[in-house]
Design an enzyme around this catalytic site. Structure first.
Site, mmCIF file in Angstrom:
data_model
loop_
_atom_site.group_PDB
_atom_site.id
_atom_site.type_symbol
_atom_site.label_atom_id
_atom_site.label_comp_id
_atom_site.label_asym_id
_atom_site.label_seq_id
_atom_site.Cartn_x
_atom_site.Cartn_y
_atom_site.Cartn_z
ATOM 1 N N HIS A 1 -8.155 35.765 17.143
ATOM 2 C CA HIS A 1 -7.491 36.197 15.909
ATOM 3 C C HIS A 1 -7.709 37.614 16.018
ATOM 4 O O HIS A 1 -6.546 38.280 15.934
ATOM 5 C CB HIS A 1 -8.121 35.518 14.748
ATOM 6 C CG HIS A 1 -7.770 35.945 13.401
ATOM 7 N ND1 HIS A 1 -6.523 36.089 13.018
ATOM 8 C CD2 HIS A 1 -8.355 36.787 12.403
ATOM 9 C CE1 HIS A 1 -6.524 36.646 11.669
ATOM 10 N NE2 HIS A 1 -7.589 37.233 11.361
ATOM 11 N N ARG B 1 -1.133 32.316 20.735
ATOM 12 C CA ARG B 1 -1.885 33.240 20.561
ATOM 13 C C ARG B 1 -3.018 33.546 21.641
ATOM 14 O O ARG B 1 -3.977 32.708 21.573
ATOM 15 C CB ARG B 1 -2.660 33.452 19.209
ATOM 16 C CG ARG B 1 -3.276 34.664 18.607
ATOM 17 C CD ARG B 1 -4.095 34.400 17.449
ATOM 18 N NE ARG B 1 -5.381 33.843 18.044
ATOM 19 C CZ ARG B 1 -6.049 33.054 17.236
ATOM 20 N NH1 ARG B 1 -5.969 32.645 15.966
ATOM 21 N NH2 ARG B 1 -7.220 32.504 17.755
ATOM 22 N N TYR C 1 -13.503 27.308 19.001
ATOM 23 C CA TYR C 1 -12.568 26.009 18.266
ATOM 24 C C TYR C 1 -11.481 25.562 19.462
ATOM 25 O O TYR C 1 -10.692 24.978 19.211
ATOM 26 C CB TYR C 1 -11.708 26.600 17.163
ATOM 27 C CG TYR C 1 -11.221 28.057 17.128
ATOM 28 C CD1 TYR C 1 -9.965 27.974 17.586
ATOM 29 C CD2 TYR C 1 -12.098 29.155 16.546
ATOM 30 C CE1 TYR C 1 -9.410 29.641 17.638
ATOM 31 C CE2 TYR C 1 -11.604 30.357 16.645
ATOM 32 C CZ TYR C 1 -10.094 30.762 17.214
ATOM 33 O OH TYR C 1 -9.606 32.044 17.216
#
Lengths: 405, 356
Positions: free
Chosen positions: A290, A286, A299
């Site tokens: 998100h 990805r 993160y």
């Protein structure tokens, strides 16, 4: 199948790894790859191309790959355009599949129009590949209604937000088709995070027990919002879960459209011929957060993201097709113009004035509204009428609140 | 569970002494015979005929493609039923017990209930989720919940619960014929109650709609309460397992010179406020009886609605007799918990008769 003789030689393993229908169920050691990130052909024997349904997976034709490349160009354009619209505040949220376009394109390319697709919220590009227009695909993201298209027009379910729940619906659609003797195949998509859900397990188990024509495609993009896969799963791979259900599993390079088309296509053909379900894990990444509401720098490192840039599915296929003399500037131009056209439709769709009818809230809850819903609808209609009268009165210089009496 | 009698899969007709269980069984068999898209599945419903034998004989008669056992997974059952309903089938699924349906709640609340609305009516889910519910059978923990509150609070679901032998047949036929998803709640303590019904009469309701799998919409009991005992002094409003104690209370009250009307709500959603409000306006007094805990419950909704709409016809506040707000108790304690005749009559006594 006996393409892993060294494993099958161990006493007992053959029985353990052979499903009810005599197939070898474990995925290959490494994800199947046909085209390297550098755009070269990955040759059999170097540990990548061996698979389970077959000893090797064939390279799709240049024509198929060129069509797929057009899909990648379009998919990339949709992701970039949607991202821009979010940044401009014209759309509340967009879960992007930037970097995952090969999975998105393969999903629609391997299906017939009579087949069904069940996708997740990140799969807008795959859904549009089924023929859903930009305006329809983005209606829910625009905030007008929770859906924008009729699933029966495209044999494509509305994307679901609860994780893995759609996999069970896919099993049901496949089972119904099987009972009627149709040769429909259902492709059900989810992400790596969704494999932790109970419904993932129940769907794969039901699919295997009822031997339905369903193919499960996990886009392993390495993160469930912020949680890396290692905290979701310690199985050798997600594809290894397949053996637990008695169906074959396979791993594929999710940024290699050629490998995806042949691996998924093989699973779809097998399902169509009555071979039952299969689980495909596509390794991808990805590239964006998100959603726009997420901050991925909390993160994961920029260095990690940068490692995936050279593995880009679009650049890889462009290089392969160009080197093979199968992609000229005229193709590129045609594909870009087409993608620009869809991007314009997307912009126009979101810019078009929209005023969803508040009374629609009551119209579709049941086939016939209940007496209670009719009453509530009348209440809201009266409130709307009062507001209309009040604003008309205010506009005429009177006191708007009088309309309330 | 060991003493459950088997229901022979024989063709029956005419006036019959039927159990509630057999009436449900007959409803499914008749619907399956008329409509090949009606399928029955769940846990143990095939060869065994279900732990309560409600599906007895269906697999044998219709084959295992039409009636089949599933893996033991309730979310899987309802999720697969959703997909089958999307793709042209009319699944009738069985949850083995009330509390064992909870794993399916996400599918029910997030998909089954919302599908019609989110698709603007383009995808309707004609599926039935049968749930044996409530207590009174000395059942162990997790086998006696009155879970209807979760479903009635979820817009998009139709929620039905029969209390008579004929309604067991009629309501289930109507549920199967409904274009919308139905949570069909079966009071398990009634399964082996018996009554005489004319099977031909029951079927005749559906004869005029042959081929559509159910009754004509105008005849549907969905949204229709039933006045099952006439009375003039007060109205008892009950459903499912609480109808029997309400009728018993009315019988006792009659002996004491008080005429109590009894209404069986039957259709919790849609709720028939027209019938119930008219009844309460006529008597001026009402007691709502339900086995579920009373706090924020169906009984609470019924009582609140009557007070909102019928205030000027009421001679006394509407009272509720419900289960206590506790987890369903152990078998030796359940009779303290269940709304019984004495508690109902105590409530009736409190309806301010001194003002009448």
């Amino acid at each position: 199948m006996t393409n892993h003789p060294e494993f099958m030689d161990h006493p007992g393993n053959a029985a353990l790894l052979t499903g009810q229908h005599g197939e070898y169920l474990l995925p290959s050691q490494n994800p199947v790859q046909l085209i390297t990130p550098e755009g070269a052909i990955r040759h059999r024997g170097d540990g990548h191309s061996a698979g389970n349904f077959k000893d090797s997976y064939p390279m799709p034709s240049a024509e198929t790959l060129r069509r797929g490349y057009a899909g990648l160009v379009l998919g990339r354009r949709i992701n970039e355009q949607a991202g821009a619209l979010v940044r401009q505040g014209r759309m509340a949220v967009y879960p992007s599949s930037l970097g995952q376009e090969a999975c998105q394109v393969a999903a629609w390319m391997v299906l017939e129009s009579s087949d069904w697709l069940f996708a997740s919220y990140r799969d807008t590009v795959a859904i549009m590949g089924r023929g859903v227009s930009a305006a329809e695909a983005f209606e829910s993201l625009r905030g007008d209604w929770h859906s924008g298209f009729n699933p029966y027009d495209y044999n494509t379910a509305l994307p679901t937000t609860p994780l893995a729940t759609q996999l069970l619906h896919a099993v049901g659609v496949a089972h119904a088709a099987k009972l009627r003797g149709e040769d429909t195949v259902v492709l059900a998509m989810c992400g790596d995070g969704a494999t932790s859900e109970g419904d993932f397990h129940e769907a794969l188990n039901f699919a295997a027990v009822f031997h339905v024509p369903a193919v499960f495609l996990i886009q392993n993009n390495q993160y469930a919002i912020s949680v890396p896969l290692i905290h979701q799963n310690v199985a050798p791979s997600l594809a290894h879960k397949a053996i637990g259900y008695g169906m074959p599993g396979e791993r594929v390079d999710g940024n290699d459209l050629a490998a995806l088309l042949t691996v998924l296509g093989t699973a779809v053909d097998r399902a169509r011929k009555g071979g039952g379900p299969a689980l495909i894990e596509a390794h991808t990444y990805r590239m964006e957060a998100h959603t726009n509401a997420d901050d991925s720098t909390r993160y994961r490192s920029a260095e990690e993201v940068a490692q995936w840039v050279p593995k880009d599915p679009l650049k890889r296929l462009r290089k392969y097709l160009s080197d093979a003399g199968e992609l000229g500037s005229e193709h590129e131009e045609t594909f870009t113009v087409a993608a620009d056209g869809v991007a314009k439709q997307l912009r126009d769709g979101l810019n078009a004035p929209s005023s969803p009818d508040p009374l629609d809230m009551f119209r579709f809850v049941y086939s016939e509204p209940t007496p209670q819903l009719r009453k509530q609808s009348r209440q809201l209609a009266a409130e709307l009428a009062a507001v209309a009268v009040a604003s008309a009165t205010t506009a005429a210089g009177g006191h708007g609140t009088e309309a309330r009496s | 569970m060991t003493a459950v009698p088997a229901l022979a899969p024989v063709e029956i007709s005419g006036r019959q002494e039927l159990t509630f269980a057999k009436a449900l069984n007959l409803a499914m068999a008749d619907a399956m015979a008329e409509d090949p898209t009606v399928l029955v599945f769940g846990e143990d419903v095939g060869t065994l005929g279900g732990v309560f034998r409600i599906t007895d004989g269906l697999k044998k008669r219709f084959g295992e493609e039409r009636c089949f056992d599933t893996p033991l997974a309730e979310s899987g059952i309802v999720g697969m039923a959703t997909g089958m309903a999307i793709n042209g089938m009319r699944p009738v699924v069985e949850m083995q017990f009330d509390a064992f349906a909870y794993p399916a709640f996400e599918q029910i609340a997030s998909h089954v209930a919302k599908m019609g609305n989110r698709t603007r009516g383009r995808v309707r889910l004609p599926l039935v989720i049968r749930i044996p519910y409530a207590g009174g059978i000395g059942g162990v923990e997790h086998h006696c919940d009155s879970s209807e509150g979760y479903y009635v609070q979820t817009p998009g679901l139709t929620v039905l619960t029969p209390s008579t032998i004929s309604d067991a047949y009629i309501l289930l036929r109507d549920a199967i014929a409904s274009p919308d998803p139905v949570v069909f709640m079966e009071p398990k303590k009634l399964y082996f109650s018996k009554g005489s019904v004319d099977v031909d009469d029951l079927r005749a309701r559906y004869a005029s709609a042959a081929g559509t799998g159910g009754a004509l919409a105008s005849q549907s009991t969905i949204g229709q309460a039933a006045v099952i005992r006439a009375g003039t002094d007060a109205t008892l409003i009950a459903y499912g397992p609480s109808v029997a104690p309400a009728l018993a209370a009315a019988e006792t009250a009659a002996a004491e010179g008080r005429s109590l009307q009894v209404i069986d709500v039957r259709s919790l959603v849609p709720y028939d406020e027209a019938t119930i409000d008219a009844a309460v306006r006529a008597t001026g007094r009402a007691v709502v009886i339900a086995e579920a805990p009373g706090f924020a419950s169906m009984a609470a909704e019924i009582a609140a609605g009557i007070q909102e709409r019928c205030f000027h016809s009421l001679a006394a506040p509407v009272l509720r007799v419900t289960g206590f707000d506790v987890p369903y108790p152990a078998p030796k304690l359940e009779h303290y918990y269940l709304p019984g005749v004495d508690r109902i009559l105590d409530a009736v006594d409190q309806l301010q008769w001194e003002h009448s």
